[in-house]
Design a protein around this motif. Structure first.
Motif, PDB file in Angstrom:
ATOM      1  N   VAL A  23      29.606  37.862  78.885  1.00 13.30           N
ATOM      2  CA  VAL A  23      27.691  37.954  78.832  1.00 13.30           C
ATOM      3  C   VAL A  23      27.370  35.934  78.586  1.00 13.30           C
ATOM      4  N   PRO A  24      26.965  35.538  78.949  1.00  9.32           N
ATOM      5  CA  PRO A  24      26.167  34.505  78.876  1.00  9.32           C
ATOM      6  C   PRO A  24      24.856  34.067  78.422  1.00  9.32           C
ATOM      7  N   ALA A  25      24.229  33.324  77.180  1.00 12.65           N
ATOM      8  CA  ALA A  25      22.951  33.538  76.241  1.00 12.65           C
ATOM      9  C   ALA A  25      22.160  33.251  78.027  1.00 12.65           C
ATOM     10  N   PRO A  26      21.027  33.969  77.967  1.00 10.57           N
ATOM     11  CA  PRO A  26      20.237  33.223  78.930  1.00 10.57           C
ATOM     12  C   PRO A  26      19.049  31.477  78.350  1.00 10.57           C
ATOM     13  N   TRP A  27      19.024  31.253  77.470  1.00 12.42           N
ATOM     14  CA  TRP A  27      18.117  30.616  76.378  1.00 12.42           C
ATOM     15  C   TRP A  27      18.913  30.574  75.112  1.00 12.42           C
ATOM     16  N   PRO A  28      18.172  29.442  74.170  1.00 11.07           N
ATOM     17  CA  PRO A  28      18.607  28.902  73.126  1.00 11.07           C
ATOM     18  C   PRO A  28      17.674  30.387  72.433  1.00 11.07           C
TER      19      PRO A  28
END
Length: 350
Positions: free
Chosen positions: A272-277
């Motif tokens: 799962v990648p981070a969508p935003w900071p």
């Protein structure tokens, strides 16, 4: 007083009986001098051409379980007990180790575990210290070993439960031996990992037919009693199993308890990648079982202080194998890894 001597790679003696301790000299990029890479080789009476075991520490410079465990073994193993060929390199990435960073940030800025590419260390643009270390491994280590142990930890990047890692291979016997060897470390997890990333040391070693195992032992630039123990007992067990060291193998820790989990994190849905900071808040501990769709963590966006956090959901049923080591995350960073029980037929030897 140390008897370690400084030699270029071409003068390392991997064949004569006995123990030799070297500083291997590689040219320095920014001063009139050289890097010194520690290497110990011990050769016993049953050594065979092209066979041996190598244990690497600090392929990344902010991972310390390998350097500690291997340095201890260099002191503790009796030369008289060595049957074949054992090579210890407690600090492989000397430039990154000096910087205490994953990459050699004070020199060429590269990641050694992405540097095993064609013509590394031989052509302009790919001939800095990181690529020269890759060339050294290719030219001077691979010809003398058939078992490769690369002891990693999460460093400043990610948190993992102690886990041994391997990639898919086509040869069933190589696969069987890899899993059997990985289990000897006694970690709670043994994991088939994705092999899409170019330039990995382990990928090249596997393609050469070597029994090849990586690890993630600990995180955060510290070492623990248990993670150093896993590394130590696994290296010794592998050396005995593959005929390089005298002794008896006894299953340890989770291997002995029968609760060691064989899992895989190969497919994209495992990550799962981070969508935003934002700031990463875990809700589930490492190693815990989770269900597909379960919220495992939250990402808080402090530019949207009044909005609900973004739910980090598991993409499949499995176990939490990795999470961000830092609260602060950046877009695209893999902040969650979920591994599932390995499917039969997915890997030779399973």
């Amino acid at each position: 007083m140390s008897s370690r001597i400084v030699v270029p790679p071409s003068e390392i003696d991997f064949e004569s009986r006995g123990r030799r301790d070297y500083w291997v000299a590689l040219e320095h990029d920014s001063i009139w001098g050289e890097w010194h890479l520690p290497l110990t080789v011990i050769v016993g009476p049953a050594a065979k051409n092209g066979e041996g075991l190598v244990a690497f520490g600090s392929t990344h410079g902010d991972e310390y379980e390998g350097p500690v465990a291997i340095k201890n073994l260099m002191r503790d193993i009796d030369t008289a007990d060595v049957l074949g060929r054992i090579i210890f390199i407690p600090v492989l990435n000397v430039a990154a180790f000096r910087s205490g960073a994953r990459e050699s940030v004070d020199d060429d800025g590269l990641n050694l575990n992405r540097a095993f590419v064609d013509r590394a260390g031989e052509e302009p643009g790919i001939s800095g210290i990181t690529h020269r270390i890759a060339k050294f491994v290719r030219d001077n280590i691979w010809p003398h070993v058939h078992v490769v142990l690369d002891i990693h930890s999460g460093g400043r990047v990610a948190r993992y439960p102690p886990v041994m890692l391997f990639h898919p291979v086509d040869d069933a016997e190589q696969g069987r031996l890899t899993i059997e060897t990985a289990r000897l470390f006694g970690t709670p997890f043994v994991c088939l990992f994705q092999d899409r990333t170019p330039g990995l040391m382990l990928s090249e070693s596997e393609r050469l037919g070597n029994v090849t195992i990586g690890s993630e032992l600990g995180w955060g630039q510290f070492v623990s009693v248990q993670t150093v123990k896993y590394a130590r007992q696994g290296i010794i067990g592998a050396a005995i199993m593959h005929g390089q060291l005298a002794g008896e193998i006894s299953p340890a820790d989770h291997h002995a308890a029968g609760d060691q989990k064989l899992v895989e994190a190969v497919d994209r849905e495992c990550y799962v990648p981070a969508p935003w900071p934002g700031l990463y808040e875990p809700l589930v501990e490492l190693g815990a079982p989770v269900k597909k769709g379960q919220t495992v963590a939250l990402v808080h966006d402090y530019h949207r202080i009044d909005e609900d956090p973004w739910p980090v959901r598991a993409g499949l049923d499995g176990y939490v194998l990795g999470q961000s080591v830092t609260a602060k995350v950046i877009p695209g960073q893999h902040i969650l890894v979920v591994a599932r029980d390995i499917r039969r037929g997915r890997y030779p030897g399973v």
